[in-house]
Scaffold this active site. Structure first.
Site, PDB file in Angstrom:
ATOM      1  N   HIS A  83     -37.722  -6.747  24.270  1.00 10.23           N
ATOM      2  CA  HIS A  83     -39.019  -6.110  23.993  1.00 10.23           C
ATOM      3  C   HIS A  83     -39.477  -6.268  22.544  1.00 10.23           C
ATOM      4  O   HIS A  83     -40.671  -6.375  22.292  1.00 10.23           O
ATOM      5  CB  HIS A  83     -38.954  -4.612  24.322  1.00 10.23           C
ATOM      6  N   HIS A 120     -45.501  -7.577  25.339  1.00  8.28           N
ATOM      7  CA  HIS A 120     -44.789  -7.266  24.089  1.00  8.28           C
ATOM      8  C   HIS A 120     -45.336  -8.066  22.916  1.00  8.28           C
ATOM      9  O   HIS A 120     -45.261  -7.613  21.773  1.00  8.28           O
ATOM     10  CB  HIS A 120     -43.291  -7.490  24.271  1.00  8.28           C
ATOM     11  N   CYS A 172     -25.194  -1.507   6.137  1.00  8.90           N
ATOM     12  CA  CYS A 172     -24.911  -0.590   5.027  1.00  8.90           C
ATOM     13  C   CYS A 172     -24.024   0.506   5.612  1.00  8.90           C
ATOM     14  O   CYS A 172     -23.450   0.322   6.685  1.00  8.90           O
ATOM     15  CB  CYS A 172     -26.185  -0.069   4.361  1.00  8.90           C
ATOM     16  N   THR A 207     -24.726   3.503   6.921  1.00 11.34           N
ATOM     17  CA  THR A 207     -25.259   4.062   8.168  1.00 11.34           C
ATOM     18  C   THR A 207     -26.152   3.096   8.938  1.00 11.34           C
ATOM     19  O   THR A 207     -26.465   3.345  10.108  1.00 11.34           O
ATOM     20  CB  THR A 207     -26.132   5.287   7.846  1.00 11.34           C
ATOM     21  N   ASP A 246     -24.223  -4.020   1.876  1.00  8.84           N
ATOM     22  CA  ASP A 246     -23.865  -3.398   0.598  1.00  8.84           C
ATOM     23  C   ASP A 246     -22.366  -3.079   0.677  1.00  8.84           C
ATOM     24  O   ASP A 246     -21.680  -3.497   1.628  1.00  8.84           O
ATOM     25  CB  ASP A 246     -24.750  -2.177   0.297  1.00  8.84           C
TER      26      ASP A 246
HETATM   27  C1  RB5 Z   1     -24.156   3.802   0.025  1.00  7.15           C
HETATM   28  O1  RB5 Z   1     -23.290   4.787  -0.414  1.00  7.15           O
HETATM   29  C2  RB5 Z   1     -24.946   4.291   1.229  1.00  7.15           C
HETATM   30  O2  RB5 Z   1     -25.914   5.201   0.819  1.00  7.15           O
HETATM   31  C3  RB5 Z   1     -25.573   3.125   1.942  1.00  7.15           C
HETATM   32  O3  RB5 Z   1     -24.576   2.254   2.365  1.00  7.15           O
HETATM   33  C4  RB5 Z   1     -26.383   3.429   3.199  1.00  7.15           C
HETATM   34  O4  RB5 Z   1     -25.640   4.182   4.102  1.00  7.15           O
HETATM   35  C5  RB5 Z   1     -27.730   3.952   2.984  1.00  7.15           C
HETATM   36  O5  RB5 Z   1     -28.503   4.210   3.923  1.00  7.15           O
END
Ligand code: RB5
Length: 140
Positions: free
Chosen positions: A94, A129, A61, A63, A8
């Site tokens: 694994h 596994h 993304c 995080t 994203d």
């Molecule tokens: C987008 O702002 C953010 O929420 C997305 O990139 C991600 O971190 C969501 O888990």
């Protein structure tokens, strides 16, 4: 091995860096920094893998959390957030992960490159596994 990458807006910058470093990656978007919805990218990636068009996916993304949750909703997808080097190795040995997930706002670019290399140089151990992966697919 066909590798696809998708992110994203929160992972766009890291995606572009990885595309330059690991040439030949198939880019599933997003293609600019405009805000978009990570479940759409996770869906696109999951379909490519489950149809056999792609062998391994990389999703990013902000995080790594949202896009991994979304990808793991698809049966047959094993998306692993590679938050350190040991996990990168175990995710192959694994878990036989088929999607590697990173946080564009939480991880250093050089760490991510190293973890992808570790994963690619590891082998799935099979054996006990396999049974565990089969149980995941059975669902609940
Ligand atoms: C987008 O702002 C953010 O929420 C997305 O990139 C991600 O971190 C969501 O888990």
């Amino acid at each position: 091995m066909k590798i696809a990458i998708g992110s994203d807006h929160g992972g766009f910058e890291l995606k572009e860096v990885l595309k330059k470093h690991f040439t030949d990656m198939i880019d599933l978007g997003t293609y600019n920094t405009e805000s978009c919805d990570y479940p759409d990218i996770a869906a696109k990636m999951s379909k490519e893998i489950l149809s056999g068009n792609v062998d391994l996916g990389i999703l990013i993304c902000g995080t790594g959390i949202g896009i991994s949750i979304a990808a793991n909703r698809y049966h047959g997808i094993r998306a692993a957030v590679l938050y350190d080097d040991f996990v990168a190795e175990m995710a192959k040995k694994h878990n036989n992960a088929n999607v590697l997930v990173f946080g564009g706002r939480t991880m250093k670019q050089e760490d991510v490159i190293k973890r992808i290399d570790i994963f690619l140089n590891s082998e799935f151990e099979g054996g006990r596994h396999n049974k565990r992966l089969e149980k995941i697919e059975e669902g609940c």
